[in-house]
Each structure stands twice: as structure tokens, then as C-alpha cells.
Design a protein around this motif. Structure first.
Motif, PDB file in Angstrom:
ATOM      1  N   VAL A 195       0.835  -1.204   0.000  1.00 27.40           N
ATOM      2  CA  VAL A 195       0.000   0.000   0.000  1.00 27.40           C
ATOM      3  C   VAL A 195       0.866   1.250   0.000  1.00 27.40           C
ATOM      4  CG1 VAL A 195      -1.676   1.334   1.334  1.00 27.40           C
ATOM      5  CG2 VAL A 195      -1.935  -1.150   1.134  1.00 27.40           C
ATOM      6  N   ILE A 196       1.954   1.232   0.769  1.00 26.69           N
ATOM      7  CA  ILE A 196       2.790   2.438   0.856  1.00 26.69           C
ATOM      8  C   ILE A 196       3.679   2.609  -0.359  1.00 26.69           C
ATOM      9  CG2 ILE A 196       4.845   1.513   2.029  1.00 26.69           C
ATOM     10  CD1 ILE A 196       4.475   4.014   3.960  1.00 26.69           C
ATOM     11  N   GLY A 197       3.836   1.563  -1.181  1.00 29.22           N
ATOM     12  CA  GLY A 197       4.563   1.679  -2.445  1.00 29.22           C
ATOM     13  C   GLY A 197       6.065   1.669  -2.283  1.00 29.22           C
ATOM     14  N   SER A 198       6.748   1.909  -3.385  1.00 30.67           N
ATOM     15  CA  SER A 198       8.206   1.960  -3.381  1.00 30.67           C
ATOM     16  C   SER A 198       8.677   3.405  -3.444  1.00 30.67           C
ATOM     17  CB  SER A 198       8.771   1.183  -4.583  1.00 30.67           C
ATOM     18  OG  SER A 198       8.630   1.932  -5.775  1.00 30.67           O
ATOM     19  N   LEU A 199       9.869   3.664  -2.908  1.00 30.21           N
ATOM     20  CA  LEU A 199      10.413   5.029  -2.933  1.00 30.21           C
ATOM     21  C   LEU A 199      10.590   5.518  -4.366  1.00 30.21           C
ATOM     22  CD1 LEU A 199      13.062   4.768  -0.057  1.00 30.21           C
ATOM     23  CD2 LEU A 199      10.865   5.945   0.011  1.00 30.21           C
ATOM     24  N   GLU A 200      11.000   4.629  -5.239  1.00 30.18           N
ATOM     25  CA  GLU A 200      11.212   5.027  -6.638  1.00 30.18           C
ATOM     26  C   GLU A 200       9.898   5.425  -7.295  1.00 30.18           C
ATOM     27  OE1 GLU A 200      13.024   3.225 -10.846  1.00 30.18           O
ATOM     28  OE2 GLU A 200      12.961   1.979  -9.040  1.00 30.18           O
ATOM     29  N   ASP A 201       8.850   4.617  -7.087  1.00 29.31           N
ATOM     30  CA  ASP A 201       7.557   4.938  -7.691  1.00 29.31           C
ATOM     31  C   ASP A 201       6.996   6.244  -7.144  1.00 29.31           C
ATOM     32  OD1 ASP A 201       7.774   2.642  -9.128  1.00 29.31           O
ATOM     33  OD2 ASP A 201       6.124   1.575  -8.151  1.00 29.31           O
ATOM     34  N   LEU A 202       7.168   6.449  -5.828  1.00 24.89           N
ATOM     35  CA  LEU A 202       6.690   7.699  -5.238  1.00 24.89           C
ATOM     36  C   LEU A 202       7.398   8.900  -5.861  1.00 24.89           C
ATOM     37  CD1 LEU A 202       6.517   6.619  -1.495  1.00 24.89           C
ATOM     38  CD2 LEU A 202       4.571   7.305  -2.900  1.00 24.89           C
ATOM     39  N   GLN A 203       8.704   8.763  -6.050  1.00 16.83           N
ATOM     40  CA  GLN A 203       9.470   9.854  -6.625  1.00 16.83           C
ATOM     41  C   GLN A 203       9.025  10.154  -8.051  1.00 16.83           C
ATOM     42  OE1 GLN A 203      11.577  11.868  -5.011  1.00 16.83           O
ATOM     43  NE2 GLN A 203      11.596  13.067  -6.896  1.00 16.83           N
ATOM     44  N   ASN A 204       8.619   9.127  -8.785  1.00 13.81           N
ATOM     45  CA  ASN A 204       8.280   9.291 -10.204  1.00 13.81           C
ATOM     46  C   ASN A 204       6.860   9.788 -10.436  1.00 13.81           C
ATOM     47  OD1 ASN A 204      10.823   8.436 -10.989  1.00 13.81           O
ATOM     48  ND2 ASN A 204      10.214   6.300 -11.214  1.00 13.81           N
ATOM     49  N   ALA A 205       6.037   9.860  -9.401  1.00 12.18           N
ATOM     50  CA  ALA A 205       4.655  10.320  -9.561  1.00 12.18           C
ATOM     51  C   ALA A 205       4.640  11.765 -10.064  1.00 12.18           C
ATOM     52  CB  ALA A 205       3.915  10.218  -8.237  1.00 12.18           C
ATOM     53  N   THR A 206       3.804  12.043 -11.062  1.00 15.79           N
ATOM     54  CA  THR A 206       3.742  13.373 -11.662  1.00 15.79           C
ATOM     55  C   THR A 206       2.424  14.063 -11.338  1.00 15.79           C
ATOM     56  OG1 THR A 206       2.705  12.644 -13.720  1.00 15.79           O
ATOM     57  CG2 THR A 206       5.128  12.485 -13.586  1.00 15.79           C
ATOM     58  N   LEU A 207       2.375  15.354 -11.635  1.00 18.11           N
ATOM     59  CA  LEU A 207       1.152  16.118 -11.432  1.00 18.11           C
ATOM     60  C   LEU A 207       0.029  15.595 -12.318  1.00 18.11           C
ATOM     61  CD1 LEU A 207       0.085  18.473  -9.784  1.00 18.11           C
ATOM     62  CD2 LEU A 207       0.812  20.019 -11.619  1.00 18.11           C
ATOM     63  N   ASP A 208       0.365  15.171 -13.531  1.00 14.59           N
ATOM     64  CA  ASP A 208      -0.648  14.587 -14.407  1.00 14.59           C
ATOM     65  C   ASP A 208      -1.218  13.303 -13.819  1.00 14.59           C
ATOM     66  OD1 ASP A 208      -0.492  16.594 -16.268  1.00 14.59           O
ATOM     67  OD2 ASP A 208       0.957  15.552 -17.545  1.00 14.59           O
ATOM     68  N   ASP A 209      -0.365  12.520 -13.136  1.00 10.31           N
ATOM     69  CA  ASP A 209      -0.844  11.306 -12.469  1.00 10.31           C
ATOM     70  C   ASP A 209      -1.892  11.647 -11.413  1.00 10.31           C
ATOM     71  OD1 ASP A 209       0.876   9.564 -13.848  1.00 10.31           O
ATOM     72  OD2 ASP A 209       2.491   9.879 -12.404  1.00 10.31           O
ATOM     73  N   VAL A 210      -1.613  12.700 -10.662  1.00  9.63           N
ATOM     74  CA  VAL A 210      -2.540  13.126  -9.614  1.00  9.63           C
ATOM     75  C   VAL A 210      -3.893  13.486 -10.220  1.00  9.63           C
ATOM     76  CG1 VAL A 210      -3.006  14.886  -7.867  1.00  9.63           C
ATOM     77  CG2 VAL A 210      -0.709  13.942  -8.103  1.00  9.63           C
ATOM     78  N   LYS A 211      -3.877  14.264 -11.247  1.00 10.00           N
ATOM     79  CA  LYS A 211      -5.129  14.728 -11.850  1.00 10.00           C
ATOM     80  C   LYS A 211      -5.907  13.577 -12.477  1.00 10.00           C
ATOM     81  CE  LYS A 211      -3.575  19.462 -12.464  1.00 10.00           C
ATOM     82  NZ  LYS A 211      -3.350  20.600 -13.367  1.00 10.00           N
ATOM     83  N   GLU A 212      -5.193  12.671 -13.097  1.00  3.62           N
ATOM     84  CA  GLU A 212      -5.858  11.515 -13.696  1.00  3.62           C
ATOM     85  C   GLU A 212      -6.493  10.643 -12.612  1.00  3.62           C
ATOM     86  OE1 GLU A 212      -4.676   7.408 -16.073  1.00  3.62           O
ATOM     87  OE2 GLU A 212      -3.223   9.047 -15.972  1.00  3.62           O
ATOM     88  N   PHE A 213      -5.772  10.437 -11.520  1.00  4.58           N
ATOM     89  CA  PHE A 213      -6.261   9.608 -10.420  1.00  4.58           C
ATOM     90  C   PHE A 213      -7.509  10.235  -9.805  1.00  4.58           C
ATOM     91  CE2 PHE A 213      -6.203   7.619  -6.238  1.00  4.58           C
ATOM     92  CZ  PHE A 213      -5.762   6.335  -6.515  1.00  4.58           C
ATOM     93  N   TYR A 214      -7.458  11.520  -9.588  1.00  2.85           N
ATOM     94  CA  TYR A 214      -8.597  12.245  -9.013  1.00  2.85           C
ATOM     95  C   TYR A 214      -9.831  12.122  -9.911  1.00  2.85           C
ATOM     96  CZ  TYR A 214     -11.449  16.312  -7.728  1.00  2.85           C
ATOM     97  OH  TYR A 214     -12.479  17.144  -7.372  1.00  2.85           O
ATOM     98  N   LYS A 215      -9.643  12.364 -11.169  1.00  2.00           N
ATOM     99  CA  LYS A 215     -10.772  12.351 -12.116  1.00  2.00           C
ATOM    100  C   LYS A 215     -11.412  10.973 -12.207  1.00  2.00           C
ATOM    101  CE  LYS A 215     -11.953  13.509 -16.912  1.00  2.00           C
ATOM    102  NZ  LYS A 215     -11.422  13.968 -18.228  1.00  2.00           N
TER     103      LYS A 215
END
Length: 940
Positions: A195-215
Motif C-alpha cells: 500500500v505504501i509503495g516503493s520510494l522510486e515509484d513515489l518519486q516518479n509520480a507526476t502532477l498529471d498522475d494526480v489529476k488523472e487519479f482524481y478524475k
């Protein structure tokens, strides 16, 4: 989770333990129902309302049906990261979001949690702030995404990565779960990552990812809103429709198909753990999803195999072969799959092949004998008590209703759930054993201390674990002060106007009754009939305070042994007697007392207290149990030596109190002191140090004063009164100048900090005022400067707090946190700077926020049985008045900014502080000279 405090235990109770009617051999309990009303808005939002007028509070929980299972490969941990983001800001709440509002309205603190399948946001508030909470939750759901910017995302990545380091990378056995799940589930399965994920994946998350996830996921048709408490249903419906109605529906959310797994072969994996000091074997079998018919029998099976003296695995592993002090097993069911996990942390230098052989022996015993009807009913009785305990708060009721709605499709599934539990038979338990464990493939992980490969299970392969390297300056920089620029989302009304408060609730002080028994025991009680439960504690002053330094640990061992059998009951017989009542009884010692406490169904209070009477007056002094306890205690002390948090606490106490003060010692003792203790030492402590004259009894729940006094009759008339004097403690001296102490844990991913000095006792006149003064410093979570500066502005930590902790004998002020290794000096320097500026910069605005929270939060002060029990403890141990909560309101109302500044000057001492840091000395030690307190003292 967003906050440090964990509600995992609450969720385990609510999500896996449901109500069980009393078996046919006992009188029946009146049916207990959680009434609710459910409706659906046109946009798909599911709303569940529950009325509970027992306290002037309301709990609001917003649950999104999205967790790590709906993430994309390469973006693991994103659902949890998103949970954090949703607290920071929304268009109409503004920067600081719900956290700032919580401080003003006296809420319990906005919090949240993420699982594989859902993310929830929750808080309990005074009922006059309910409309504000509904407005705020709607703003988060529908008017949030425009406020997320690159700096905001960069900062919260740092916070979440600090959380992962604190919970996983810097903890013994922290990587065990990820090793299991990545091997139990095939690549690409939604449960194959953490659930908490990997440090690498967290670092690679983008603003577009956030918006897509929210929508995609944060839309009304994927959300359940639960409101429980002292509410007006018609008015609450109006508010919900007003604030949520115009949030647009999202795309339809497809139902996730069940994805159970089958292992083609067993897998054995090992890992040399930098923080472990004892070997741990974990065995995991794939099972079934939540609410599958077999989950009920699997839950019984796991409990029967491991918990208590009769448990087949306990008998072999703990009692007969003495390989460990504890065996744990639980059925973990989630939305699309499940697993059964068996975990054993063995004693030092124990070969895990021996542990595996003992497990097989215990399972063979179960195959031959199964589970009896009596033992099945015993387990169900405990489940009934746990169920009621989970419903003792409005938030608990709200969580359970949401759980059933989302994962069973109906809040009313509670009645079916109970029927499934009651329907479990001994044959069902044996059937699920044969289906899921016997001759089935499994995952076995061996986590062993560095250099102890010889203890690993045979034929194991090295597990793949990605450990973060400590690199100076590796983290991205960001400016958290930058304000987001965006065009506000249109609305049919002005959402920027925060709703007014409703009618302010009065502070209702529970009515306390008191009674002094002839023996010297003082009894304090509160009658409360909200749930058919009673919670109690019998406290005998003393504990560690009455010990000698060469035998530290005597009171702890004695207290633990007292509940291991009585004169007329073997340890197993006593345990069965307690569990058959659905009761829980604990005996333990602390720095200043020995306690026997517990929970029971109200109808079994007399029978439970009869067992407490036996435990107190007729201990068995069982030699075999004593030897098991000694071995278990020593093993725990050894494991503490590798846990950075335990190291920090123990080393801080040594520096705070000095070698001549018994409080410098952990009450578990040391390896040497525990080895030196004999059973006669325990008997001598029992005979000479326990007396009714130093005893307070606290009872809260569905029981009358007369019934309590009657249940204590034998203790009152039989227990011998004697004079026991608590010795005067040597004065803990505040250092003249600050000193830095460093404990080296090579390769530590975080530095654990414990800063502080001796301070106020709970009985000192300024104790409560000082606690109020500390609110904006470090006691107010997200309303505090320490959190705002070290977490929100810098991303150095997942959480930090400061506070006063005192009792009748001593007190201290301390600051505690875990910070990213490569900013150890920077964090300490920033803490020092905040302390130095706190008094001079304290303002009217700070005082207004402090008063707002402190006064309004009093509506929540006595909601649960536990909070009422704590109230009785304060009254009995510190001489507080019955209405001390109202007196405290007067103190707060009268405080001025000058008063706060005076308190800061008297009780905040940044240059007379003990600084204890546990971390990686090679990279961090020398930098600490920059604090200006001379060379740091290396403690090991």
C-alpha cells in the motif's frame, strides 16, 4: 496513514470481528442494533446516517472505494500519496485545509488511512461544527484538484517517503510484508505490491498522475459518506444535499472481479535484517476474499491454533519446546483475495528449521483432535465483547456501516454477518484447515539478524529487497510557501463562506461516584449504559518505584505471572474461565504502579471480578510459567537493542534521570537483572509491596455502584492491609547547558530524536496551563509550529510532537520524531530555533487558535469508556476535582498572551536540553557540532 497515531486495531475489530450472540448455555443478550438511514444522491454519492445522542459529538467519514489495488504498475503507493494530498488544501478551505479548521472547531484531528481497497477520511467534532465538516468534506471531494501544484506534490512526496522509512526501512522485519506479497501474488496482481509503495515509484509520480487519479476515482459515485452521532436527520440531509449535490458524477466504476491465487509450489525466502536481533519465520497460505463463507471458519481456526494455553501451536512452540514467547496467526481477507498468515519471532539463536518442525507437530495435533464445541463457543464469546467495544464510539459505528456498504453492498449485512459467525461448526473449522493449510503450498520467509544465515529455513532463496542508500543532498528541493494560482470551479452559491456554528453544546461531565472500603481501597465509578460492557482497572501504586537497581524488572515479571494461573486454577484453566465469559483480563506493571485491568460483558461482571479476586489474592507462582516469562522478557530486551525507537527512549531516560534514579531504567529490566531474578523475589515483592492502602479501583460501564462494591467484597475483607511507603526519588536535574548524545545504528535510514529535560509533575499548579501553552509549539499536530516547519515546510519528517508528561512523582518535557537521515543536523537546528523564537513570537492569533481548539474539543472529552476511565484515574491519582474539566475551561478562558509568554520563559529551555539522537554516526555525528553545544557524546 496521514498521522502518526494508528487506528489499525480499531479496523481489525470492525472489519474482521463481528457480533456473536451468547451460546445456548448462557442467558441471551437483548438484541443490539445499530440503526441507520441510507440514501443516494443523484450523482451517486451513498450517504449513511446514524443517530447516537449519548454525547454532543458527530463523526464524519468519507470513504473512497479506491486503494493500492487500483493503481498502475510503476505508480505504486499512489493511492496513499493521494490520501495525504487531499488534506493540504481545497479551493474554499484554503491552504492548510481541514487541519487548520480542525484546530479551530475542536475536532479530533483530520485523519485518514489507505488500504488495498479503500481510502477514508474521518474526524469526530462537536455537534455544533457538523455543517462545517460537511461543507469541508464536499470541498475536498469536488473542489480540490486545482490546488495541487508541483511544489505541493514535491513536498508531500518527501513526507510519504519519510513515513515509509519510519514504518518499513528503519524497523526490524519491516520488509517482511513486501517479500510475502510480491511472492504470494503473481506479477501484476493488484495485491502484489505494498500500500505504501516503493520510494522510486513515489518519486516518479507526476502532477498529471494526480489529476488523472482524481478524475477517475474521486467522484461521488465511488464514495460513501457516513455521519454518526448527535444529529438531526432532516437537517443533516439538507446540508449533505446542499454541499454535495452539484459535484458531477464520474464515469461508471466497474466492479473488481475476485482474483484468488493458487501457488504452484511452495516458496522459501530469506533476508538478513539490519535491525533484527531475533529470527522470525512467517508462513502464508492463499485463502479467500472478504465475506466469502469460509472467512468465518478461518478466523476461528487461526485463533484456536495459536491463542492461549489450549492452542496446539502454543503448546508445542511456547510451552513444550520453548522456542518463542508468542505465536500469532490471522486471516486477512480483502476485496478480491485473502491470505492466512502465521508468524513466530523465535528466541535468540533459534534455528528456524526447528520452529518449522514444531509447527508441523502442532498442526498434526489439531488434525487428530480438532476443535471442541466448548472451545468454539469460548472464541465466539470473545468476539461478542470485541464487537461491542468497537461500537463504543460514534466513529466506530460509522466505520462499520461504511465497511458493509462498500464491501458487502448493504449496511444491514451486519445481521447476516452475525448469522454466518454463529453458524460455524467444528466440522467447518476442520474443513477449512484441510482446504487451505493441509498439504497446501505456502510462502515461508526467514528474517534473521545480520550474520546469522545458519538460522534460515532450509532450501530458502535470498529475497529481493531494495534498500535505500543514504545520500547527502539527494532529495528534491521545493518552496512550500508558493501559493497555487487557479481559476475557481463554478458553483451555484458562494462556497468560500464557511458555515456558522450551530448551538454550542454544554460540557457534560459524567457523574462520578466514590466509595472508600474498610481495607483502604478507594473505588471510583461512572455508570454508563450505552453498550452492555464494563471496563475496569485495579491500580496499586508502586511498580518500578519500589524496585532495586540490581533486580530491575521484578514488578513487571510479578504482574505478568499473577495472571498465569491461581491457587485453584492452572494457567490453562484460568485462561479458559476468562475467555468463556467473553472477558479480557490483563495484569502488568509500569513505572509507578501494578495494574489488573480488563473488559467484560456487563452480565458477566460478577463472574469476571471473581476471577480478578483470585488473580490478586491467590497467585499460583507457577515455576514453568515463570521460566517462560523470564525467557520471553530477555528476548524482548534483546530485540529492543535493535529498535531505534526503543533505543532512543531508553537512552533518553538514562540521561534524564541519571544512574541513581530508578526511573533511568526500563521497567522490563536488563538481561543481567532479569537473569538474576528468582521466583522468591517476585513472591517477596508481592508480600511486602502490594497493599490495599495504595490501591484505587476504577469502573466504567453498564454497572451500578452497589454491584461494583458487592463484587469487591472478598478483596476488601481478605486482602491484608500493610503500610508501604513510596520512596522519595532523587531530584532529576535540568542540565546547566545543553548536551548532545548520539547512539550509532550503522546504515539507519532515519535518525530518531528525543530532546527534553525534567519538568512539571501532573500535580503542579502550572501543569495544565503549560500543556495548553505547548499546543501551538508541538502538541497540536498540524496546528503546531514543529509540524508545520519540519513536515509541511521542509519535508524532513513524517511527524513530530512535543509535550509534558507527568504523574504524581515526576515529569518531563520532550520532543520526539524520526527524521530523514541526511537532514539530522538541520532538523535539530530547526527545532532549537523554533524553541528559541516561540515565546517572543507568540501572538494573539496563536492564542485564539489554542483557545478555540481547547474549549471546543471538551465536547469530545468523555465519549468512550476508555476516556471515562482516564478521567477517574486523573481524579484518584492526582486529586483532581470531579469537575476538573470545567475548571480547566476557566484556566483556558483566562489565559492572555503575556501569560503564555511567561509560561514559555519558565518551562521551555532550548539551551538546557538533553539531545539524544539515534542514527548513522558515520554520516551524521560530526555535523552536530554545529548546534553549538560541543562535541556529541557517542553512547555506544
Amino acid at each position: 496513514m496521514k498521522h502518526i497515531k494508528s487506528i489499525l486495531l480499531v479496523f481489525l475489530v470492525l472489519f474482521t470481528i463481528t457480533s456473536c450472540k451468547e451460546n445456548n448455555t448462557k442467558e441471551t443478550t437483548p438484541e443490539f442494533k445499530v440503526e441507520y438511514e441510507k440514501f443516494t444522491l443523484d450523482n451517486g454519492l451513498q450517504v449513511i446516517l446514524h443517530v447516537d445522542k449519548s454525547d454532543p459529538v458527530a463523526a464524519v467519514a468519507l470513504t473512497a472505494h479506491v486503494g493500492s489495488a487500483r493503481e498502475k504498475t510503476g505508480r505504486t503507493g499512489f493511492a496513499h500519496l493521494f490520501e495525504h494530498l487531499l488534506f493540504l488544501e481545497s479551493e474554499n478551505l484554503g491552504k492548510g485545509g481541514l487541519d487548520q479548521m480542525s484546530a479551530r472547531i475542536g475536532g479530533s484531528g483530520a485523519n485518514g488511512s489507505t488500504s488495498q481497497d479503500r481510502t477514508n477520511y474521518f474526524q469526530t467534532v462537536p455537534k455544533d461544527a457538523l455543517e462545517k465538516m460537511i461543507w469541508a468534506e464536499a470541498d475536498k471531494l469536488g473542489y480540490f484538484i486545482n490546488t495541487v501544484t508541483e511544489p505541493v506534490l514535491a513536498k508531500e512526496k518527501q513526507v510519504v517517503k519519510n513515513e515509509k522509512r519510519q514504518r518499513v526501512d528503519n524497523q526490524p522485519y519491516g520488509f517482511n510484508s513486501s517479500v510475502i506479497n510480491s511472492n504470494l501474488y503473481p506479477e501484476g496482481h493488484p495485491y502484489s505490491w505494498e500500500v505504501i509503495g516503493s520510494l522510486e515509484d513515489l518519486q516518479n509520480a507526476t502532477l498529471d498522475d494526480v489529476k488523472e487519479f482524481y478524475k477517475r476515482w474521486y467522484v461521488p459515485n465511488n464514495v460513501t459518506l457516513t455521519i454518526a452521532g448527535d444529529i438531526d436527520v432532516a437537517q443533516t440531509k439538507e446540508w449533505v444535499k446542499k454541499y454535495f449535490d452539484e459535484i458531477p458524477r464520474g464515469e461508471d466504476i466497474p466492479k473488481m472481479e475476485k482474483q484468488p491465487v493458487t501457488l504452484k509450489s511452495s516458496k522459501r525466502l530469506f533476508y538478513e535484517d539490519n535491525f533484527a536481533r531475533a529470527p522470525r519465520l512467517t508462513m502464508t497460505w492463499p485463502t479467500v476474499y472478504e465475506y466469502h463463507p469460509d472467512t468465518y471458519a478461518l478466523s476461528v481456526l487461526s485463533q484456536y491454533l495459536t491463542e492461549g494455553k489450549k492452542a496446539p501451536l502454543y503448546k508445542v512452540l511456547v510451552e513444550n519446546q520453548q522456542l518463542t514467547s508468542n505465536v500469532g496467526m490471522y486471516q486477512s481477507s480483502s476485496e478480491i483475495a485473502g491470505q492466512l498468515m502465521l508468524g513466530i519471532t523465535a528466541f535468540d539463536q533459534t534455528n528456524l528449521n526447528t520452529v518449522a518442525s514444531a509447527i508441523n507437530e502442532g498442526l498434526r495435533d489439531f488434525e487428530m483432535n480438532g476443535i471442541s464445541e466448548t472451545d468454539l463457543n469460548r472464541i465466539k464469546a470473545g468476539q461478542e465483547t470485541s464487537f461491542y467495544k468497537g461500537l463504543s464510539s460514534v466513529l466506530g459505528k460509522g466505520f462499520q456501516l461504511a465497511q458493509y456498504e462498500i464491501f458487502a453492498g448493504d449496511p444491514g449485512f451486519i445481521n447476516q454477518d452475525v448469522q454466518h459467525i454463529l453458524a460455524v461448526t467444528p466440522e467447518d473449522v476442520m474443513r477449512v484447515y484441510n482446504t487451505y493449510i493441509k498439504d497446501q503450498n505456502f510462502i515461508a520467509t526467514s528474517f534473521v539478524p545480520k550474520g546469522q544465515m545458519n538460522l534460515v529455513l532450509d532450501n530458502s532463496q535470498q529475497a529481493v529487497v531494495e534498500e535505500e542508500q543514504i545520500v547527502e543532498g539527494a532529495e528534491d528541493t521545493f518552496d512550500a510557501s508558493l501559493a497555487a494560482e487557479y481559476e475557481k470551479t463554478p458553483s451555484s452559491f458562494d462556497r468560500s463562506v464557511e458555515p456558522e456554528y450551530g448551538k454550542s453544546p454544554d460540557l457534560v461531565i459524567p457523574k462520578v461516584w466514590k466509595h472508600n472500603l474498610d481495607s483502604g481501597i478507594k473505588v471510583f465509578g461512572i455508570e454508563n449504559n450505552e453498550v452492555p460492557l464494563v471496563e475496569f482497572e485495579l491500580e496499586i501504586k508502586g511498580g518500578l518505584l519500589l524496585e532495586q537497581t540490581d533486580k530491575v524488572g521484578v514488578s513487571n515479571l510479578m504482574a505478568n505471572l499473577m495472571s498465569k494461573g491461581t491457587k485453584n486454577k492452572t494457567p490453562e484453566a484460568l485462561e479458559n474461565a476468562i475467555e468463556s465469559l467473553g472477558a479480557q483480563i490483563y495484569s502488568y506493571a509500569t513505572d509507578n504502579k501494578v495494574t489488573i485491568s480488563g473488559t467484560t460483558l456487563a452480565k458477566h461482571f460478577d463472574a469476571t471480578m471473581a476471577l480478578v479476586t483470585e488473580i490478586l489474592l491467590e497467585p499460583r507462582w507457577d515455576e514453568e510459567e515463570f521460566n517462560l516469562l523470564k525467557q520471553s522478557t530477555i528476548s524482548g530486551i534483546q530485540r529492543q537493542k535493535a529498535n531505534p525507537n526503543s533505543i532512543a527512549a531508553n537512552e533518553f531516560a538514562k540521561q534524564l534521570y541519571g544512574e541513581n534514579n530508578i526511573l533511568a531504567y526500563n521497567n522490563n529490566g536488563t538481561e543481567a537483572s532479569v537473569n538474576a531474578i528468582t521466583i522468591s523475589d517476585l513472591q517477596n515483592f508481592y508480600t511486602t509491596k502490594l497493599t490495599p492502602k495504595l490501591t484505587n479501583v476504577h469502573v466504567v460501564g453498564s454497572i451500578s455502584k452497589n454491584d461494583v462494591i458487592a463484587a469487591l467484597e472478598t478483596i476488601n475483607t481478605t486482602w491484608e492491609s500493610k503500610e508501604v511507603v513510596i520512596p522519595e526519588l532523587p531530584q532529576a536535574i535540568t542540565p546547566e547547558t545543553s548536551k548532545v548524545f548520539f547512539y550509532d545504528v550503522p546504515g539507519a535510514k532515519q535518525s530518531v530524536i528525543a530532546f527534553g529535560y525534567p519538568s512539571l509533575k501532573a500535580t503542579d499548579k502550572d501543569y495544565y496551563a503549560a500543556a495548553v501553552m505547548n499546543y501551538r509549539l508541538g502538541g497540536g499536530s498540524f496546528a503546531s509550529q514543529l509540524t508545520q516547519e519540519l513536515r509541511e515546510a521542509k519535508g524532513y519528517t513524517y511527524g513530530i510532537r512535543s509535550g509534558y508528561d507527568g504523574d504524581a512523582n515526576t515529569g518531563e518535557f520532550s520532543i520526539n520524531s524520526s527524521v530523514r537521515t541526511n537532514v539530522t543536523y538541520e532538523s535539530a537546528a530547526l527545532v532549537k530555533e523554533i524553541l528559541e523564537n516561540y515565546g517572543p513570537n507568540y501572538s494573539e492569533a496563536d492564542l485564539e487558535i489554542t483557545k478555540g481548539f481547547t474549549l471546543k474539543s471538551s465536547a469530545r472529552a468523555f465519549e468512550t469508556l476508555g476516556s471515562k476511565l482516564n478521567m477517574l484515574s486523573n481524579i484518584s491519582n492526582y486529586g483532581y476535582a470531579d469537575d476538573y474539566a470545567k475548571q480547566r475551561q476557566s484556566i483556558v478562558k483566562d489565559l492572555s498572551v503575556d501569560d503564555i509568554k511567561t509560561l514559555v520563559e519558565k518551562y521551555i529551555k532550548p539551551n538546557q536540553m538533553i539531545y539524544v539522537i539515534v542514527g548513522d554516526a558515520e554520516t551524521q555525528l560530526s555535523k552536530l557540532n554545529g548546534l553549538g553545544f560541543g562535541d556529541a557524546v557517542l553512547l555506544n
